[in-house]
Design a protein around this motif. Structure first.
Motif, PDB file in Angstrom:
ATOM      1  N   PRO A   1       0.776  -1.250   0.000  1.00 53.50           N
ATOM      2  CA  PRO A   1       0.000   0.000   0.000  1.00 53.50           C
ATOM      3  C   PRO A   1       0.810   1.305   0.000  1.00 53.50           C
ATOM      4  CG  PRO A   1      -1.040  -1.610   1.402  1.00 53.50           C
ATOM      5  CD  PRO A   1       0.246  -2.231   0.945  1.00 53.50           C
ATOM      6  N   ALA A   2       1.805   1.436   0.878  1.00 54.06           N
ATOM      7  CA  ALA A   2       2.494   2.740   0.961  1.00 54.06           C
ATOM      8  C   ALA A   2       3.303   3.027  -0.302  1.00 54.06           C
ATOM      9  CB  ALA A   2       3.410   2.757   2.187  1.00 54.06           C
ATOM     10  N   LYS A   3       4.019   2.028  -0.745  1.00 54.07           N
ATOM     11  CA  LYS A   3       4.853   2.228  -1.934  1.00 54.07           C
ATOM     12  C   LYS A   3       3.963   2.420  -3.176  1.00 54.07           C
ATOM     13  CE  LYS A   3       9.199   0.468  -3.820  1.00 54.07           C
ATOM     14  NZ  LYS A   3      10.260  -0.525  -3.657  1.00 54.07           N
ATOM     15  N   ARG A   4       2.859   1.681  -3.202  1.00 53.90           N
ATOM     16  CA  ARG A   4       1.909   1.817  -4.320  1.00 53.90           C
ATOM     17  C   ARG A   4       1.374   3.247  -4.396  1.00 53.90           C
ATOM     18  NH1 ARG A   4      -3.527  -0.688  -3.054  1.00 53.90           N
ATOM     19  NH2 ARG A   4      -2.207  -2.393  -2.339  1.00 53.90           N
ATOM     20  N   LYS A   5       1.038   3.772  -3.214  1.00 55.05           N
ATOM     21  CA  LYS A   5       0.488   5.133  -3.162  1.00 55.05           C
ATOM     22  C   LYS A   5       1.505   6.130  -3.733  1.00 55.05           C
ATOM     23  CE  LYS A   5      -1.910   8.077   0.192  1.00 55.05           C
ATOM     24  NZ  LYS A   5      -0.974   9.097   0.686  1.00 55.05           N
ATOM     25  N   GLY A   6       2.759   5.976  -3.301  1.00 56.22           N
ATOM     26  CA  GLY A   6       3.820   6.862  -3.804  1.00 56.22           C
ATOM     27  C   GLY A   6       3.997   6.712  -5.303  1.00 56.22           C
ATOM     28  N   CYS A   7       3.895   5.473  -5.760  1.00 54.40           N
ATOM     29  CA  CYS A   7       4.072   5.194  -7.190  1.00 54.40           C
ATOM     30  C   CYS A   7       2.954   5.855  -8.000  1.00 54.40           C
ATOM     31  CB  CYS A   7       4.068   3.666  -7.378  1.00 54.40           C
ATOM     32  SG  CYS A   7       4.481   3.168  -9.029  1.00 54.40           S
ATOM     33  N   ILE A   8       1.756   5.750  -7.485  1.00 51.42           N
ATOM     34  CA  ILE A   8       0.612   6.350  -8.192  1.00 51.42           C
ATOM     35  C   ILE A   8       0.761   7.874  -8.242  1.00 51.42           C
ATOM     36  CG2 ILE A   8      -1.904   6.761  -7.994  1.00 51.42           C
ATOM     37  CD1 ILE A   8      -2.098   3.783  -7.116  1.00 51.42           C
ATOM     38  N   GLU A   9       1.180   8.446  -7.126  1.00 48.85           N
ATOM     39  CA  GLU A   9       1.380   9.916  -7.103  1.00 48.85           C
ATOM     40  C   GLU A   9       2.441  10.334  -8.119  1.00 48.85           C
ATOM     41  OE1 GLU A   9       2.258  10.925  -3.041  1.00 48.85           O
ATOM     42  OE2 GLU A   9       0.209  10.424  -2.452  1.00 48.85           O
ATOM     43  N   MET A  10       3.532   9.570  -8.145  1.00 46.08           N
ATOM     44  CA  MET A  10       4.621   9.886  -9.067  1.00 46.08           C
ATOM     45  C   MET A  10       4.128   9.801 -10.522  1.00 46.08           C
ATOM     46  SD  MET A  10       8.110   7.685  -9.522  1.00 46.08           S
ATOM     47  CE  MET A  10       7.273   6.413 -10.478  1.00 46.08           C
ATOM     48  N   ILE A  11       3.383   8.750 -10.827  1.00 46.02           N
ATOM     49  CA  ILE A  11       2.897   8.573 -12.208  1.00 46.02           C
ATOM     50  C   ILE A  11       1.887   9.661 -12.564  1.00 46.02           C
ATOM     51  CG2 ILE A  11       1.558   7.030 -13.717  1.00 46.02           C
ATOM     52  CD1 ILE A  11       3.024   4.690 -12.262  1.00 46.02           C
ATOM     53  N   LYS A  12       1.026   9.992 -11.607  1.00 43.24           N
ATOM     54  CA  LYS A  12       0.028  11.052 -11.878  1.00 43.24           C
ATOM     55  C   LYS A  12       0.712  12.372 -12.206  1.00 43.24           C
ATOM     56  CE  LYS A  12      -4.267   9.789  -9.585  1.00 43.24           C
ATOM     57  NZ  LYS A  12      -5.030   9.904  -8.355  1.00 43.24           N
ATOM     58  N   LYS A  13       1.780  12.657 -11.473  1.00 42.96           N
ATOM     59  CA  LYS A  13       2.512  13.904 -11.727  1.00 42.96           C
ATOM     60  C   LYS A  13       3.074  13.902 -13.140  1.00 42.96           C
ATOM     61  CE  LYS A  13       4.389  15.133  -7.202  1.00 42.96           C
ATOM     62  NZ  LYS A  13       5.622  15.185  -6.441  1.00 42.96           N
TER      63      LYS A  13
END
Ligand code: G3I
Length: 386
Positions: free
Chosen positions: A214-226
């Motif tokens: 979950p935590a790393k996934r969340k960061g990954c999604i934020e990075m990709i969204k940016k």
């Protein structure tokens, strides 16, 4: 008038017979043969997702006849295991070594494989001279040239690139790599843009381990969204899938498939393997720098895998592939990280010289019970008509 009526009747008759022949669900002889012949992994999944493996030097040089026969029979996608990593492909500041990667691409073309270039930008396995590249402008120019040269050389040949590998920490923040430290967060946007410009038709991926957590996934999604918000082309996300008999959980994996797909990305499982050995440290993922002392206790199956564990491995692969099939509309490729157990990196991580059994083929290249589970699931998606 009479002629017109005949014409209409004729059209109706032709139309009806076309419709009838379309509705006729009886399989043709060709269809029957094709369905019955789905006895390999790549055939069993061919209409759903690619089934890949990773190739090392010995595979590319076709040094092992059994592997040379098995690879094109079972797989339709290949990833370069080591030969495209920085230290190998760009070993000195002003010279590249394409000797192995050219062979990889030639073999892939000959065998009509989907080819993945691994990896353009990774903090690990860098050439030594990279440690001295602390000047922002110089590093940026060097990185641009690295990407343009490699992607440009294989333009139209390599189908997809792991543009950046493992750029995140476990908490989802960006890893303090040389690229982040010297170039700042913008390096991500730049490398994707350079790769897209060098080969607009290649698929571009972000690849990492533990991004189903979950935590790393969340960061990954934020990075990709940016990146997406800046109009950067990113086609897919590679969930590596270095897992064990117990984790990652099916729920975390399923949530990841759904959340990454919701970003409009293709979801790939890019480095799948399942360790069966003790892991008292509860390590997850594939941080290659982790290393521990060995002992007989830590290497319990040097002479062969007990049936009970073999069954657990088959069951674990079964649950994973049932999930993959459930979401086959979102998944593009499932690649195993290695061809057979004898070759896996997991014999040496996080302890050197253990005997692990993470893949579908044993040390003699024979299919294991896990192979038959995976095959069966693929065959059942499109049940043969009797
Ligand atoms: O080729 C040399 C050989 O000449 C030398 O004698 C020998 C001595 O140790 O080393 C050989 O190189 C090794 C290479 O694998 C080829 O076998 C390196 O030491 C070893 O570090 C390297 O390990 C690779 C590791 O990445 C680090 O690059 C593994 O094969 C490879 O499977 C693994 O793959 C990574 C992915 O790229 C990224 N995700 C995680 C995954 C697993 O760690």
């Amino acid at each position: 008038m009479h002629l017109l009526r005949i014409k209409i009747l004729l059209l109706l008759t032709i139309g009806t017979s076309i419709l009838f022949s379309c509705q006729n669900t009886e399989p043709t002889q060709k269809e029957l043969t094709t369905k019955k012949e789905k006895t390999t992994l790549k055939d069993a999944y061919e209409e759903h997702f690619l089934i890949g493996t990773t190739l090392s030097k010995q595979h590319i040089n076709q040094e092992i006849p059994k592997a040379a026969a098995l690879i094109p029979r079972e797989f339709n996608a290949i990833t370069a295991e080591n030969m495209m990593k920085w230290m190998n492909i760009h070993p000195a500041k002003d010279s590249f070594d394409f000797s192995m990667s050219d062979k990889f691409v030639a073999l892939g073309q000959q065998q009509e494989m989907f080819m993945v270039g691994h990896t353009l930008v990774w903090h690990s396995q860098l050439a030594d001279y990279m440690n001295e590249m602390t000047d922002k402008e110089a590093l940026e120019a060097h990185l641009k040239n690295h990407i343009e040269t490699i992607v440009g050389r294989y333009k139209g040949k390599i189908d997809g690139w792991d543009v950046v590998n493992e750029a995140l920490n476990e908490d989802g923040t960006l890893r303090e790599s040389i690229f982040l430290k010297v170039l700042g967060e913008e390096y991500l946007e730049k490398i994707f843009r350079w790769a897209a410009a060098a080969d607009p038709s290649a698929e571009l991926y972000y690849n990492d381990y533990n991004i189903e957590q979950p935590a790393k996934r969340k960061g990954c999604i934020e990075m990709i969204k940016k990146l997406q918000a800046k109009g950067v082309k990113i086609d897919g996300v590679g969930i590596q899938g270095h897992w064990s008999l117990l984790g990652a959980s099916i729920k975390d994996i399923e949530d990841s498939i759904l959340e990454f797909a919701a970003l409009g990305l293709k979801v790939d499982f890019t480095e799948l393997d399942i360790t069966v050995l003790p892991n008292p440290w509860d390590l997850k993922g594939a941080e290659v720098s982790q290393n521990f002392e060995g002992s007989p206790f830590m290497n319990p199956y040097p002479e062969g895998l007990p049936d009970s564990v073999q069954v657990k491995l088959a069951n674990r692969y079964q649950s994973l592939f049932e999930l993959f099939v459930k979401h086959k509309d979102k998944i593009n490729r499932v690649t195993f990280w290695g061809v057979h157990d004898g070759h896996s990196w997991l014999n040496n991580w996080p302890i050197k010289d253990r005997t692990n059994y993470p893949l579908l083929f044993d040390r003699e290249f024979n299919p294991k019970p896990a192979y038959f589970e995976v095959l069966k699931i693929g065959q059942a998606i499109d049940p043969p008509v009797n």
